[in-house]
Design a protein around this motif. Structure first.
Motif, PDB file in Angstrom:
ATOM      1  N   ASP A   1       0.870  -1.170   0.000  1.00 45.75           N
ATOM      2  CA  ASP A   1       0.000   0.000   0.000  1.00 45.75           C
ATOM      3  C   ASP A   1       0.909   1.222   0.000  1.00 45.75           C
ATOM      4  O   ASP A   1       1.304   1.708   1.040  1.00 45.75           O
ATOM      5  CB  ASP A   1      -0.913  -0.021   1.227  1.00 45.75           C
ATOM      6  CG  ASP A   1      -1.868   1.159   1.217  1.00 45.75           C
ATOM      7  OD1 ASP A   1      -2.383   1.489   0.133  1.00 45.75           O
ATOM      8  OD2 ASP A   1      -2.065   1.770   2.286  1.00 45.75           O
ATOM      9  N   PHE A   2       1.241   1.652  -1.194  1.00 40.77           N
ATOM     10  CA  PHE A   2       2.215   2.728  -1.354  1.00 40.77           C
ATOM     11  C   PHE A   2       3.533   2.372  -0.635  1.00 40.77           C
ATOM     12  O   PHE A   2       4.168   1.398  -1.008  1.00 40.77           O
ATOM     13  CB  PHE A   2       1.642   4.062  -0.871  1.00 40.77           C
ATOM     14  CG  PHE A   2       0.605   4.558  -1.816  1.00 40.77           C
ATOM     15  CD1 PHE A   2       0.972   5.289  -2.931  1.00 40.77           C
ATOM     16  CD2 PHE A   2      -0.736   4.253  -1.631  1.00 40.77           C
ATOM     17  CE1 PHE A   2       0.011   5.711  -3.835  1.00 40.77           C
ATOM     18  CE2 PHE A   2      -1.685   4.686  -2.535  1.00 40.77           C
ATOM     19  CZ  PHE A   2      -1.306   5.414  -3.635  1.00 40.77           C
ATOM     20  N   ARG A   3       3.868   3.114   0.417  1.00 36.73           N
ATOM     21  CA  ARG A   3       5.147   2.851   1.068  1.00 36.73           C
ATOM     22  C   ARG A   3       5.069   1.700   2.072  1.00 36.73           C
ATOM     23  O   ARG A   3       6.084   1.241   2.562  1.00 36.73           O
ATOM     24  CB  ARG A   3       5.621   4.109   1.815  1.00 36.73           C
ATOM     25  CG  ARG A   3       5.913   5.290   0.907  1.00 36.73           C
ATOM     26  CD  ARG A   3       7.181   5.080   0.110  1.00 36.73           C
ATOM     27  NE  ARG A   3       7.467   6.248  -0.701  1.00 36.73           N
ATOM     28  CZ  ARG A   3       8.229   7.263  -0.302  1.00 36.73           C
ATOM     29  NH1 ARG A   3       8.777   7.226   0.884  1.00 36.73           N
ATOM     30  NH2 ARG A   3       8.450   8.299  -1.096  1.00 36.73           N
ATOM     31  N   GLU A   4       3.855   1.283   2.372  1.00 33.09           N
ATOM     32  CA  GLU A   4       3.722   0.247   3.404  1.00 33.09           C
ATOM     33  C   GLU A   4       3.810  -1.149   2.798  1.00 33.09           C
ATOM     34  O   GLU A   4       3.083  -1.482   1.867  1.00 33.09           O
ATOM     35  CB  GLU A   4       2.385   0.405   4.139  1.00 33.09           C
ATOM     36  CG  GLU A   4       2.208  -0.615   5.241  1.00 33.09           C
ATOM     37  CD  GLU A   4       0.882  -0.441   5.982  1.00 33.09           C
ATOM     38  OE1 GLU A   4       0.345   0.687   5.986  1.00 33.09           O
ATOM     39  OE2 GLU A   4       0.390  -1.437   6.540  1.00 33.09           O
ATOM     40  N   ILE A   5       4.717  -1.952   3.351  1.00 35.23           N
ATOM     41  CA  ILE A   5       4.944  -3.312   2.838  1.00 35.23           C
ATOM     42  C   ILE A   5       4.573  -4.324   3.909  1.00 35.23           C
ATOM     43  O   ILE A   5       4.929  -4.153   5.078  1.00 35.23           O
ATOM     44  CB  ILE A   5       6.422  -3.507   2.457  1.00 35.23           C
ATOM     45  CG1 ILE A   5       6.872  -2.452   1.446  1.00 35.23           C
ATOM     46  CG2 ILE A   5       6.666  -4.915   1.917  1.00 35.23           C
ATOM     47  CD1 ILE A   5       6.323  -2.621   0.066  1.00 35.23           C
ATOM     48  N   ASN A   6       3.844  -5.376   3.505  1.00 38.53           N
ATOM     49  CA  ASN A   6       3.597  -6.507   4.390  1.00 38.53           C
ATOM     50  C   ASN A   6       4.186  -7.741   3.731  1.00 38.53           C
ATOM     51  O   ASN A   6       3.814  -8.093   2.607  1.00 38.53           O
ATOM     52  CB  ASN A   6       2.088  -6.717   4.590  1.00 38.53           C
ATOM     53  CG  ASN A   6       1.597  -6.015   5.842  1.00 38.53           C
ATOM     54  OD1 ASN A   6       1.655  -6.581   6.924  1.00 38.53           O
ATOM     55  ND2 ASN A   6       1.153  -4.772   5.691  1.00 38.53           N
TER      56      ASN A   6
END
Lengths: 261, 261
Positions: free
Chosen positions: B244-249
């Motif tokens: 989610d854009f800059r957020e990585i899981n």
DNA sequence: CGCGCGTTTGAACGGGCTCAAACCTTGTGG
DNA sequence: CCACAAGGTTTGAGCCCGTTCAAACGCGCG
């Protein structure tokens, strides 16, 4: 071969450990037949590294053991315990790392004046492989001398420190060379770099023999052997260089320079 | 901004020059409100660098000035005179070099514990640009302290020397990361590396916010922005990560690991 | 000599780049 | 608060360059 290599290394270590601080009446010993000597002075080290510093008292006589290598022999091996730094006095080598899945990358081609083994200080283990491409002559700076604090040989550590910084800088430049857009441009730049280094060493910048294979160049520039070969052919076809196996003639440095974008 | 940067740098230099050796009654000062302190002790430096050495007498109270940076500010600029080394205490930065024709290459993303400025020792000029991607806190090791031989602070030089060797090693590993065959594999490996580094710093290895742009990642891996974005999308499509854009899981480290060839 | 290795060249495939457009976020100023 | 601009992100289409696979040649060496 690995066995023989290990033997010669340990032999060097053993004999040097007690003699590194032995001082043969000033610089007298360093002026004998140069090619037959097995020792180098701190002055020669400075000269090789092009270090513009002054000597402290009591260090002029410090000498370092040399280490001869035949073409193909290994100078340092990844994973081996750190036993010192080396400065190239003669010859050309190839420094590389191999990752888990067997992919190898050529980091640099050390020549006269370059420093080897710096990556071994962290964890006291060498982190790259270095092999001699030609017969070589190295000067060894033993770990014991490097880290012997208290006495005046702080100087030696600073020297190594300084030289390391230079190696880093040049490696970073070489790194950016990898990223250059087209493979022909990368090869052109590589030839320029090599030519410049030969020139700095007093050889002709126009005509020289490559010490490394096309495969080595490919692994350095991250392209295949075929691509390197094709890039050479293209440069020949445009009249910029001539190629006869390992022998390179640069006909126009200017054209070579214009190619690097 | 460059003007402001220059001002803050010189200001720091001026105030530190005379106070670097000031010793505030042992480690007393270092134990006040940590977030409000503008000084770091040698112990903190050791801890940050994870250096397993012992302190010499008379060095426990030695303190170093900190330097705050807001996101976007420049920490070091290529060509600026060398004024010391820096250790990252907080935040993420981006180290890069720019060659003559404007092509930029991202060398690394320094985080907590990393060393900055080592390439400036050769020629007393920094050879790379370093900018803060997030708000940062650096600890400065002044050049004067580094090279002050004679006293007992040989230790400081050795520490920097050792840390440099580690940086080199890791940079070489990152280098080999560039060469990995396919772009998707390179991106996968990059994510693994970042994840590991966050884990080492005590954050979650599964969920994190990337401090750098896709463009930065691309310039680090030598691919275009679009390729990085497409690689992310491909990894999402295969259920290995979510983005989610800059957020990585990271959903499966194992699958990510299998991707790197 | 025959073998291994380095080098060169060709043909076909495919991955990454280029160009282009759309969407979203962030920051700035009215 | 909203409008707008600037820049980051995503996706698509087409093309070109470098890889891959294959074959031939030369050189050095046992």
């Amino acid at each position: 071969m690995m066995h023989a290599q290990t033997l010669s290394t340990t032999a060097t270590t053993a004999t040097t450990a007690t003699t590194a601080l032995w001082k043969p009446s000033g610089r007298h010993a360093a002026l004998k037949h140069e090619s037959d000597e097995r020792w180098s002075s701190l002055q020669e080290l400075h000269s090789l590294l092009q270090y513009e510093g002054h000597l402290q008292d009591g260090q002029e006589g410090e000498v370092f053991r040399r280490r001869r290598l035949k073409a193909g022999q290994s100078a340092l091996m990844m994973g081996q315990p750190f036993d010192g730094l080396y400065v190239v006095r003669l010859g050309t080598l190839r420094s590389s790392i191999t990752n888990a899945d067997g992919g190898m990358h050529v980091l640099s081609f050390p020549m006269k004046g370059n420093l080897l083994g710096f990556d071994g200080i962290y964890k006291y283990i060498y982190m790259s492989d270095v092999v001699a491409l030609t017969d070589c002559d190295l000067i060894r700076i033993p770990a014991a001398d490097l880290f012997a604090s208290g006495r005046g040989n702080n100087h030696l550590e600073h020297l190594a420190y300084w030289a390391s910084s230079r190696e880093i800088t040049q490696e970073q430049l070489a790194y950016s060379l990898t990223r250059s857009v087209k493979s022909e441009g990368r090869v052109a730049r590589f030839l320029q770099t090599i030519s410049q280094r030969f020139a700095d060493l007093g050889y002709s910048p126009n005509r020289f023999i490559l010490p490394m294979t096309r495969r080595d160049i490919g692994h350095h520039l991250s392209v295949t052997v075929e691509t390197v070969s094709r890039a050479f052919s293209a440069l020949v076809q445009q009249g910029i260089i001539t190629v006869d196996f390992r022998e390179i003639n640069i006909l126009s440095h200017e054209a070579l320079c214009n190619f690097e974008r």
